[in-house]
Motif scaffolding. Sequence first.
Motif, short mmCIF file in Angstrom:
data_model
loop_
_atom_site.label_atom_id
_atom_site.label_comp_id
_atom_site.label_asym_id
_atom_site.label_seq_id
_atom_site.Cartn_x
_atom_site.Cartn_y
_atom_site.Cartn_z
N ARG A 42 -44.40 4.18 -15.62
CA ARG A 42 -43.14 3.86 -16.29
C ARG A 42 -42.02 4.45 -15.44
O ARG A 42 -41.40 5.44 -15.76
CB ARG A 42 -43.13 4.45 -17.70
N GLU B 125 -48.17 6.97 -15.89
CA GLU B 125 -48.28 5.71 -16.65
C GLU B 125 -47.51 4.57 -16.00
O GLU B 125 -47.36 3.50 -16.59
CB GLU B 125 -47.82 5.95 -18.09
N ALA C 28 -42.83 15.26 -19.41
CA ALA C 28 -42.47 13.86 -19.69
C ALA C 28 -42.33 13.07 -18.38
O ALA C 28 -42.74 11.91 -18.28
CB ALA C 28 -41.19 13.80 -20.51
N TYR C 29 -41.75 13.71 -17.37
CA TYR C 29 -41.58 13.07 -16.06
C TYR C 29 -42.94 12.79 -15.42
O TYR C 29 -43.20 11.68 -14.96
CB TYR C 29 -40.73 13.99 -15.19
N ASP D 205 -38.41 4.96 -16.78
CA ASP D 205 -38.35 6.14 -17.66
C ASP D 205 -38.35 7.42 -16.83
O ASP D 205 -37.60 8.35 -17.11
CB ASP D 205 -39.55 6.16 -18.62
N ALA D 206 -39.19 7.46 -15.81
CA ALA D 206 -39.26 8.65 -14.95
C ALA D 206 -37.92 8.86 -14.25
O ALA D 206 -37.40 9.98 -14.20
CB ALA D 206 -40.38 8.50 -13.92
N LYS E 239 -45.82 12.51 -16.89
CA LYS E 239 -46.55 11.50 -17.67
C LYS E 239 -46.01 10.10 -17.39
O LYS E 239 -46.78 9.14 -17.26
CB LYS E 239 -46.43 11.83 -19.16
N ALA E 240 -44.68 9.98 -17.29
CA ALA E 240 -44.08 8.66 -16.99
C ALA E 240 -44.54 8.16 -15.62
O ALA E 240 -44.83 6.98 -15.45
CB ALA E 240 -42.56 8.76 -17.05
#
Length: 200
Positions: free
Chosen positions: A38, A36, A29-30, A41-42, A32-33
Amino acid sequence: MPRLAPLSLLLLGTACATASREPASVAEAYAKALEENRLSDAYRLTTGGPEGEVAFLDEYSDEKARRERAAAVRTGTGVLEARAPSVTLARQGEDWRVVESRPADVPRAALRKFLDEVESRDWKGAWGLLASPLRARYTPERLREDFEREPLAKERLRRARLSLNTHVRVAAGEALFPLGEERAVRLVLEDGEYRVAAIE
Protein backbone atom coordinates in the motif's frame (compact mmCIF):
# COMPACT_ATOMS: atom_id res chain seq x y z
CA MET A 1 -28.15 3.28 24.90
CA PRO A 2 -28.28 4.02 21.15
CA ARG A 3 -27.79 7.73 21.96
CA LEU A 4 -24.47 6.94 23.58
CA ALA A 5 -23.17 5.00 20.59
CA PRO A 6 -22.08 8.04 18.53
CA LEU A 7 -20.26 9.49 21.55
CA SER A 8 -18.47 6.21 22.24
CA LEU A 9 -17.48 5.99 18.58
CA LEU A 10 -16.18 9.54 18.71
CA LEU A 11 -14.11 8.75 21.80
CA LEU A 12 -12.80 5.57 20.18
CA GLY A 13 -11.87 7.53 17.07
CA THR A 14 -10.07 10.13 19.19
CA ALA A 15 -8.14 7.43 21.02
CA CYS A 16 -7.06 5.88 17.73
CA ALA A 17 -5.97 9.25 16.35
CA THR A 18 -3.93 9.93 19.47
CA ALA A 19 -2.33 6.49 19.39
CA SER A 20 -1.32 7.00 15.76
CA ARG A 21 0.84 9.94 16.83
CA GLU A 22 3.06 7.69 18.97
CA PRO A 23 6.32 7.39 16.95
CA ALA A 24 6.52 3.59 17.31
CA SER A 25 2.98 3.15 15.98
CA VAL A 26 3.70 5.42 13.00
CA ALA A 27 6.82 3.37 12.23
CA GLU A 28 4.84 0.13 12.49
CA ALA A 29 2.04 1.48 10.27
CA TYR A 30 4.66 2.51 7.70
CA ALA A 31 6.37 -0.90 7.77
CA LYS A 32 3.01 -2.68 7.46
CA ALA A 33 1.91 -0.48 4.53
CA LEU A 34 5.16 -1.32 2.72
CA GLU A 35 4.74 -5.05 3.35
CA GLU A 36 1.16 -4.93 2.07
CA ASN A 37 2.21 -2.94 -1.01
CA ARG A 38 0.00 0.00 0.00
CA LEU A 39 2.59 2.49 -1.23
CA SER A 40 0.33 5.55 -1.28
CA ASP A 41 -0.54 4.91 2.38
CA ALA A 42 3.15 4.43 3.20
CA TYR A 43 4.11 7.64 1.39
CA ARG A 44 1.47 9.62 3.33
CA LEU A 45 3.28 8.56 6.51
CA THR A 46 6.52 10.19 5.30
CA THR A 47 7.53 13.85 5.23
CA GLY A 48 7.49 13.68 1.45
CA GLY A 49 10.93 12.31 0.62
CA PRO A 50 13.70 14.19 -1.18
CA GLU A 51 12.65 13.13 -4.67
CA GLY A 52 8.85 13.09 -4.37
CA GLU A 53 6.13 10.48 -4.55
CA VAL A 54 6.90 9.18 -8.04
CA ALA A 55 10.46 8.26 -7.01
CA PHE A 56 9.16 6.72 -3.78
CA LEU A 57 6.63 4.56 -5.67
CA ASP A 58 9.32 3.51 -8.13
CA GLU A 59 11.85 2.64 -5.40
CA TYR A 60 9.38 0.46 -3.50
CA SER A 61 7.73 -1.16 -6.51
CA ASP A 62 10.19 -4.01 -5.86
CA GLU A 63 8.96 -6.47 -3.23
CA LYS A 64 12.46 -7.19 -1.91
CA ALA A 65 13.12 -3.46 -1.37
CA ARG A 66 9.80 -3.11 0.48
CA ARG A 67 10.50 -6.12 2.69
CA GLU A 68 14.04 -4.97 3.55
CA ARG A 69 12.90 -1.43 4.36
CA ALA A 70 10.04 -2.70 6.55
CA ALA A 71 12.48 -4.92 8.47
CA ALA A 72 14.93 -2.03 8.92
CA VAL A 73 12.16 0.25 10.20
CA ARG A 74 11.07 -2.35 12.75
CA THR A 75 14.67 -2.89 13.88
CA GLY A 76 15.09 0.85 14.44
CA THR A 77 11.84 1.25 16.38
CA GLY A 78 13.47 0.10 19.62
CA VAL A 79 16.02 2.92 19.50
CA LEU A 80 13.85 5.69 18.06
CA GLU A 81 14.82 9.30 18.49
CA ALA A 82 12.59 12.34 18.17
CA ARG A 83 14.34 15.56 17.17
CA ALA A 84 13.54 19.24 17.07
CA PRO A 85 15.89 22.20 16.67
CA SER A 86 16.08 22.63 20.44
CA VAL A 87 15.72 19.10 21.83
CA THR A 88 16.29 15.43 21.04
CA LEU A 89 14.45 12.60 22.79
CA ALA A 90 15.63 9.00 22.66
CA ARG A 91 13.71 5.86 23.48
CA GLN A 92 15.02 3.71 26.30
CA GLY A 93 12.88 0.61 26.70
CA GLU A 94 9.30 1.86 27.04
CA ASP A 95 10.31 5.39 28.11
CA TRP A 96 11.43 8.54 26.32
CA ARG A 97 14.42 10.48 27.69
CA VAL A 98 15.82 13.90 26.81
CA VAL A 99 19.26 13.66 25.20
CA GLU A 100 21.38 16.23 26.97
CA SER A 101 23.38 17.48 24.02
CA ARG A 102 23.10 20.58 21.92
CA PRO A 103 21.08 20.17 18.71
CA ALA A 104 24.13 21.12 16.64
CA ASP A 105 26.25 18.30 18.10
CA VAL A 106 24.67 15.56 15.96
CA PRO A 107 25.05 17.20 12.51
CA ARG A 108 28.52 18.46 13.50
CA ALA A 109 29.58 14.88 14.31
CA ALA A 110 28.11 13.66 11.00
CA LEU A 111 30.01 16.28 8.98
CA ARG A 112 33.24 15.57 10.87
CA LYS A 113 32.86 11.84 10.13
CA PHE A 114 32.30 12.54 6.42
CA LEU A 115 35.39 14.75 6.22
CA ASP A 116 37.46 12.16 8.08
CA GLU A 117 36.32 9.43 5.65
CA VAL A 118 37.22 11.55 2.61
CA GLU A 119 40.60 12.54 4.02
CA SER A 120 41.42 8.92 4.85
CA ARG A 121 40.26 8.00 1.32
CA ASP A 122 37.55 5.66 2.56
CA TRP A 123 35.30 6.39 -0.39
CA LYS A 124 32.73 3.73 0.44
CA GLY A 125 32.36 5.16 3.96
CA ALA A 126 32.13 8.73 2.63
CA TRP A 127 29.56 7.70 -0.01
CA GLY A 128 27.41 6.13 2.72
CA LEU A 129 27.24 9.51 4.50
CA LEU A 130 25.87 11.36 1.47
CA ALA A 131 22.22 12.37 1.16
CA SER A 132 20.14 9.98 -0.96
CA PRO A 133 20.05 12.16 -4.13
CA LEU A 134 23.87 12.22 -4.14
CA ARG A 135 24.14 8.50 -3.39
CA ALA A 136 21.86 7.85 -6.36
CA ARG A 137 24.07 9.98 -8.61
CA TYR A 138 27.43 8.67 -7.41
CA THR A 139 29.19 5.41 -6.68
CA PRO A 140 32.13 5.26 -4.24
CA GLU A 141 34.46 4.97 -7.25
CA ARG A 142 32.95 7.96 -9.03
CA LEU A 143 33.12 9.98 -5.81
CA ARG A 144 36.85 9.21 -5.62
CA GLU A 145 37.38 10.16 -9.27
CA ASP A 146 35.53 13.47 -8.88
CA PHE A 147 37.52 14.43 -5.79
CA GLU A 148 40.80 13.52 -7.45
CA ARG A 149 39.98 15.40 -10.69
CA GLU A 150 38.49 18.51 -9.09
CA PRO A 151 41.29 21.08 -8.55
CA LEU A 152 39.34 22.87 -5.79
CA ALA A 153 38.41 19.71 -3.87
CA LYS A 154 41.10 20.14 -1.21
CA GLU A 155 40.15 23.77 -0.69
CA ARG A 156 36.46 22.88 -0.35
CA LEU A 157 37.30 20.21 2.21
CA ARG A 158 39.46 22.70 4.12
CA ARG A 159 36.61 25.24 4.23
CA ALA A 160 34.14 22.53 5.26
CA ARG A 161 36.50 21.52 8.07
CA LEU A 162 36.71 25.16 9.23
CA SER A 163 32.91 25.41 9.17
CA LEU A 164 32.80 22.87 12.01
CA ASN A 165 33.83 25.75 14.29
CA THR A 166 31.04 28.06 13.15
CA HIS A 167 27.54 28.47 14.58
CA VAL A 168 25.42 25.69 13.05
CA ARG A 169 21.90 26.69 12.01
CA VAL A 170 19.66 23.71 12.75
CA ALA A 171 16.18 23.90 11.24
CA ALA A 172 13.48 21.35 10.51
CA GLY A 173 15.18 18.54 8.66
CA GLU A 174 18.49 20.27 7.89
CA ALA A 175 21.64 21.79 9.35
CA LEU A 176 23.65 24.59 7.73
CA PHE A 177 27.33 25.34 8.40
CA PRO A 178 27.91 28.88 7.01
CA LEU A 179 30.91 29.45 4.74
CA GLY A 180 30.29 33.15 4.02
CA GLU A 181 29.00 34.82 0.85
CA GLU A 182 25.69 33.00 1.20
CA ARG A 183 27.37 29.61 0.86
CA ALA A 184 27.11 26.79 3.37
CA VAL A 185 27.79 23.13 3.98
CA ARG A 186 24.32 21.57 4.12
CA LEU A 187 23.27 18.37 5.85
CA VAL A 188 19.77 16.93 5.68
CA LEU A 189 17.99 14.58 8.05
CA GLU A 190 17.20 11.22 6.43
CA ASP A 191 15.95 8.17 8.32
CA GLY A 192 16.91 9.84 11.59
CA GLU A 193 20.52 10.57 10.53
CA TYR A 194 22.17 13.68 9.17
CA ARG A 195 23.70 13.20 5.71
CA VAL A 196 25.79 15.53 3.58
CA ALA A 197 23.78 17.25 0.82
CA ALA A 198 26.31 19.92 -0.25
CA ILE A 199 29.76 21.07 0.82
CA GLU A 200 29.55 24.50 -0.85
